[in-house]
Design a protein around this motif. Structure first.
Motif, PDB file in Angstrom:
ATOM      1  N   LEU A 123       4.930  14.319  10.417  1.00  0.00           N
ATOM      2  CA  LEU A 123       5.738  15.314   9.724  1.00  0.00           C
ATOM      3  C   LEU A 123       6.369  16.214  10.782  1.00  0.00           C
ATOM      4  O   LEU A 123       5.669  16.993  11.443  1.00  0.00           O
ATOM      5  CB  LEU A 123       4.887  16.130   8.757  1.00  0.00           C
ATOM      6  CG  LEU A 123       4.191  15.351   7.633  1.00  0.00           C
ATOM      7  CD1 LEU A 123       3.430  16.306   6.719  1.00  0.00           C
ATOM      8  CD2 LEU A 123       5.191  14.527   6.833  1.00  0.00           C
ATOM      9  N   ALA A 124       7.675  16.124  10.931  1.00  0.00           N
ATOM     10  CA  ALA A 124       8.368  16.854  11.994  1.00  0.00           C
ATOM     11  C   ALA A 124       8.298  18.360  11.824  1.00  0.00           C
ATOM     12  O   ALA A 124       8.567  19.102  12.772  1.00  0.00           O
ATOM     13  CB  ALA A 124       9.825  16.401  12.063  1.00  0.00           C
ATOM     14  N   THR A 125       7.950  18.834  10.643  1.00  0.00           N
ATOM     15  CA  THR A 125       7.872  20.273  10.388  1.00  0.00           C
ATOM     16  C   THR A 125       6.581  20.886  10.901  1.00  0.00           C
ATOM     17  O   THR A 125       6.431  22.111  10.890  1.00  0.00           O
ATOM     18  CB  THR A 125       7.982  20.539   8.873  1.00  0.00           C
ATOM     19  OG1 THR A 125       6.957  19.791   8.196  1.00  0.00           O
ATOM     20  CG2 THR A 125       9.345  20.138   8.347  1.00  0.00           C
ATOM     21  N   LYS A 126       5.638  20.045  11.358  1.00  0.00           N
ATOM     22  CA  LYS A 126       4.321  20.528  11.776  1.00  0.00           C
ATOM     23  C   LYS A 126       4.106  20.319  13.275  1.00  0.00           C
ATOM     24  O   LYS A 126       4.791  19.531  13.914  1.00  0.00           O
ATOM     25  CB  LYS A 126       3.214  19.795  11.003  1.00  0.00           C
ATOM     26  CG  LYS A 126       3.385  19.797   9.488  1.00  0.00           C
ATOM     27  CD  LYS A 126       3.347  21.202   8.905  1.00  0.00           C
ATOM     28  CE  LYS A 126       3.504  21.169   7.389  1.00  0.00           C
ATOM     29  NZ  LYS A 126       3.546  22.542   6.803  1.00  0.00           N
ATOM     30  N   SER A 127       3.127  21.032  13.795  1.00  0.00           N
ATOM     31  CA  SER A 127       2.784  20.927  15.207  1.00  0.00           C
ATOM     32  C   SER A 127       2.364  19.498  15.565  1.00  0.00           C
ATOM     33  O   SER A 127       1.514  18.903  14.893  1.00  0.00           O
ATOM     34  CB  SER A 127       1.634  21.882  15.527  1.00  0.00           C
ATOM     35  OG  SER A 127       0.967  21.517  16.718  1.00  0.00           O
ATOM     36  N   GLY A 128       2.942  18.982  16.652  1.00  0.00           N
ATOM     37  CA  GLY A 128       2.568  17.645  17.091  1.00  0.00           C
ATOM     38  C   GLY A 128       1.134  17.587  17.573  1.00  0.00           C
ATOM     39  O   GLY A 128       0.411  16.628  17.288  1.00  0.00           O
ATOM     40  N   LYS A 129       0.704  18.600  18.304  1.00  0.00           N
ATOM     41  CA  LYS A 129      -0.663  18.604  18.818  1.00  0.00           C
ATOM     42  C   LYS A 129      -1.674  18.706  17.687  1.00  0.00           C
ATOM     43  O   LYS A 129      -2.703  18.018  17.695  1.00  0.00           O
ATOM     44  CB  LYS A 129      -0.848  19.772  19.791  1.00  0.00           C
ATOM     45  CG  LYS A 129      -2.205  19.774  20.471  1.00  0.00           C
ATOM     46  CD  LYS A 129      -2.297  20.833  21.553  1.00  0.00           C
ATOM     47  CE  LYS A 129      -3.657  20.767  22.246  1.00  0.00           C
ATOM     48  NZ  LYS A 129      -3.773  21.799  23.317  1.00  0.00           N
ATOM     49  N   PRO A 147      -3.464   0.084  20.415  1.00  0.00           N
ATOM     50  CA  PRO A 147      -3.267   1.508  20.692  1.00  0.00           C
ATOM     51  C   PRO A 147      -2.840   2.269  19.440  1.00  0.00           C
ATOM     52  O   PRO A 147      -2.265   1.685  18.509  1.00  0.00           O
ATOM     53  CB  PRO A 147      -2.154   1.526  21.745  1.00  0.00           C
ATOM     54  CG  PRO A 147      -2.171   0.159  22.345  1.00  0.00           C
ATOM     55  CD  PRO A 147      -2.585  -0.768  21.241  1.00  0.00           C
ATOM     56  N   PRO A 148      -3.091   3.577  19.387  1.00  0.00           N
ATOM     57  CA  PRO A 148      -2.634   4.401  18.258  1.00  0.00           C
ATOM     58  C   PRO A 148      -1.117   4.376  18.126  1.00  0.00           C
ATOM     59  O   PRO A 148      -0.399   4.194  19.118  1.00  0.00           O
ATOM     60  CB  PRO A 148      -3.125   5.806  18.623  1.00  0.00           C
ATOM     61  CG  PRO A 148      -4.239   5.585  19.594  1.00  0.00           C
ATOM     62  CD  PRO A 148      -3.869   4.349  20.358  1.00  0.00           C
ATOM     63  N   VAL A 149      -0.651   4.584  16.900  1.00  0.00           N
ATOM     64  CA  VAL A 149       0.788   4.518  16.610  1.00  0.00           C
ATOM     65  C   VAL A 149       1.261   5.822  15.986  1.00  0.00           C
ATOM     66  O   VAL A 149       0.622   6.357  15.067  1.00  0.00           O
ATOM     67  CB  VAL A 149       1.100   3.360  15.644  1.00  0.00           C
ATOM     68  CG1 VAL A 149       2.592   3.345  15.298  1.00  0.00           C
ATOM     69  CG2 VAL A 149       0.676   2.032  16.240  1.00  0.00           C
ATOM     70  N   LEU A 150       2.389   6.314  16.470  1.00  0.00           N
ATOM     71  CA  LEU A 150       3.091   7.434  15.845  1.00  0.00           C
ATOM     72  C   LEU A 150       4.202   6.873  14.967  1.00  0.00           C
ATOM     73  O   LEU A 150       5.167   6.294  15.470  1.00  0.00           O
ATOM     74  CB  LEU A 150       3.674   8.368  16.899  1.00  0.00           C
ATOM     75  CG  LEU A 150       4.470   9.566  16.351  1.00  0.00           C
ATOM     76  CD1 LEU A 150       3.552  10.517  15.592  1.00  0.00           C
ATOM     77  CD2 LEU A 150       5.204  10.297  17.460  1.00  0.00           C
ATOM     78  N   ASP A 151       4.066   7.043  13.664  1.00  0.00           N
ATOM     79  CA  ASP A 151       5.072   6.592  12.691  1.00  0.00           C
ATOM     80  C   ASP A 151       6.012   7.762  12.426  1.00  0.00           C
ATOM     81  O   ASP A 151       5.655   8.725  11.749  1.00  0.00           O
ATOM     82  CB  ASP A 151       4.360   6.150  11.413  1.00  0.00           C
ATOM     83  CG  ASP A 151       5.322   5.728  10.305  1.00  0.00           C
ATOM     84  OD1 ASP A 151       6.535   5.938  10.433  1.00  0.00           O
ATOM     85  OD2 ASP A 151       4.835   5.203   9.284  1.00  0.00           O
ATOM     86  N   ILE A 152       7.227   7.679  12.968  1.00  0.00           N
ATOM     87  CA  ILE A 152       8.178   8.780  12.847  1.00  0.00           C
ATOM     88  C   ILE A 152       9.484   8.238  12.274  1.00  0.00           C
ATOM     89  O   ILE A 152      10.169   7.441  12.914  1.00  0.00           O
ATOM     90  CB  ILE A 152       8.372   9.487  14.214  1.00  0.00           C
ATOM     91  CG1 ILE A 152       9.368  10.632  14.096  1.00  0.00           C
ATOM     92  CG2 ILE A 152       8.747   8.509  15.316  1.00  0.00           C
ATOM     93  CD1 ILE A 152       9.362  11.563  15.299  1.00  0.00           C
ATOM     94  N   ARG A 166       7.877  17.929  19.423  1.00  0.00           N
ATOM     95  CA  ARG A 166       6.638  17.790  18.659  1.00  0.00           C
ATOM     96  C   ARG A 166       6.098  16.368  18.704  1.00  0.00           C
ATOM     97  O   ARG A 166       4.886  16.161  18.785  1.00  0.00           O
ATOM     98  CB  ARG A 166       6.873  18.249  17.220  1.00  0.00           C
ATOM     99  CG  ARG A 166       7.091  19.752  17.108  1.00  0.00           C
ATOM    100  CD  ARG A 166       7.520  20.187  15.721  1.00  0.00           C
ATOM    101  NE  ARG A 166       7.635  21.645  15.650  1.00  0.00           N
ATOM    102  CZ  ARG A 166       8.190  22.319  14.650  1.00  0.00           C
ATOM    103  NH1 ARG A 166       8.692  21.641  13.599  1.00  0.00           N
ATOM    104  NH2 ARG A 166       8.243  23.624  14.658  1.00  0.00           N
ATOM    105  N   ALA A 167       7.002  15.395  18.652  1.00  0.00           N
ATOM    106  CA  ALA A 167       6.570  14.000  18.758  1.00  0.00           C
ATOM    107  C   ALA A 167       5.948  13.734  20.128  1.00  0.00           C
ATOM    108  O   ALA A 167       4.917  13.058  20.246  1.00  0.00           O
ATOM    109  CB  ALA A 167       7.744  13.064  18.520  1.00  0.00           C
ATOM    110  N   ARG A 168       6.565  14.285  21.169  1.00  0.00           N
ATOM    111  CA  ARG A 168       6.029  14.118  22.517  1.00  0.00           C
ATOM    112  C   ARG A 168       4.651  14.771  22.637  1.00  0.00           C
ATOM    113  O   ARG A 168       3.745  14.221  23.284  1.00  0.00           O
ATOM    114  CB  ARG A 168       6.985  14.712  23.540  1.00  0.00           C
ATOM    115  CG  ARG A 168       6.699  14.310  24.973  1.00  0.00           C
ATOM    116  CD  ARG A 168       7.700  14.906  25.941  1.00  0.00           C
ATOM    117  NE  ARG A 168       9.062  14.523  25.627  1.00  0.00           N
ATOM    118  CZ  ARG A 168       9.973  15.351  25.107  1.00  0.00           C
ATOM    119  NH1 ARG A 168       9.651  16.612  24.832  1.00  0.00           N
ATOM    120  NH2 ARG A 168      11.200  14.941  24.869  1.00  0.00           N
TER     121      ARG A 168
END
Length: 257
Positions: A123-129, A147-152, A166-168
């Protein structure tokens, strides 16, 4: 005058013949190109979709929307040379949500002998960390896992630079915790418009449907989600189908040690 006219007609005939010849050659080339592309996708009625058979390692991705899964039936389904060998499983979303069937899918898929991977819906509206911490609290990796996956997939109105920041943060937090480079999942257009070169250092799992042979993306990719309409024994709903871009040796190198 008559001689000049005859020469003009002769040249017209020559040029017309050359034009027709070029059109015919282009037609044969286009036909060969199309047949070659068709040859790489084969219809499997049992799976309900066309499958790119020039890849050897096939898998699926699931979430609670696939309901309760019989993972042994998934493992045992084999049609020709196609058998499912891996599964990406939704683990978390946003700050505090865990997929209702994650823990069951995570355990049962491993017991069935499939290579498993967990993904986080971003969710781009929330903190990535903070979202990374949510994932870490739910997912314990073992040797042999993906490996873990970020679904964006969506911006939710967040500016592109903030979304990338935030994604980074999510990716780097995950990388530091698990000591493995995470994977980015998105579609070809979203990657081009919003992520661009900032994420070329991470393996890419890309969604691109109705595309033969390979996804239309300018950068290297590791997984390709080529259909969302597959059928698999042990799953009552439609399911996404994926392929790995490489052989078994390259696949093994990707896994957690």
């Amino acid at each position: 005058m008559a001689q000049a006219s005859n020469k003009y007609i002769a040249w017209k005939i020559i040029l017309l013949s050359m034009g027709v010849g070029m059109v015919v050659m282009l037609g044969f080339a286009a036909y060969d190109w199309w047949m070659e592309r068709r040859a790489h996708f084969v219809r499997y009625p049992e799976f309900g979709i066309d499958i790119p058979v020039n890849y050897t390692i096939h898998g699926i991705d699931v979430s609670k929307y696939q309901d309760v899964i019989d993972w042994e039936s998934v493992r045992d389904m084999r049609v020709g040379n196609v058998q499912l060998g891996f599964a990406f499983i939704k683990a978390t979303e946003g700050l505090g949500n865990e997929d209702a069937l994650f823990q069951r899918n995570w355990k049962k898929s491993k017991h069935a002998g499939l290579v498993r991977g967990a993904y986080h819906f971003f969710l781009a509206t929330k903190s990535g960390k903070a979202q990374a911490e949510n994932f870490i609290n739910s997912v314990e990796l073992s040797p042999g896992d993906l490996p873990p996956v970020l679904d964006i997939e969506q911006t939710y109105g967040v500016p592109a630079d903030k979304l990338r920041e935030r994604a980074r943060d999510w990716l780097l937090t995950i990388q530091e915790y698990y000591h493995v480079t995470p994977i980015v999942y998105t579609n070809v257009d979203f990657y081009r418009q919003f992520l661009k070169d900032d994420f070329d250092g991470f393996p890419l799992w890309v969604a691109h449907y109705l595309q033969k042979e390979r996804p239309r993306t300018y950068r290297e990719w590791t997984f390709w989600q080529h259909s969302e309409l597959g059928r698999v024994n042990g799953i009552v709903t439609r399911v996404d189908f994926d392929v790995f871009n490489g052989d078994s040796v390259e696949f093994k190198k990707l896994l957690v040690n």
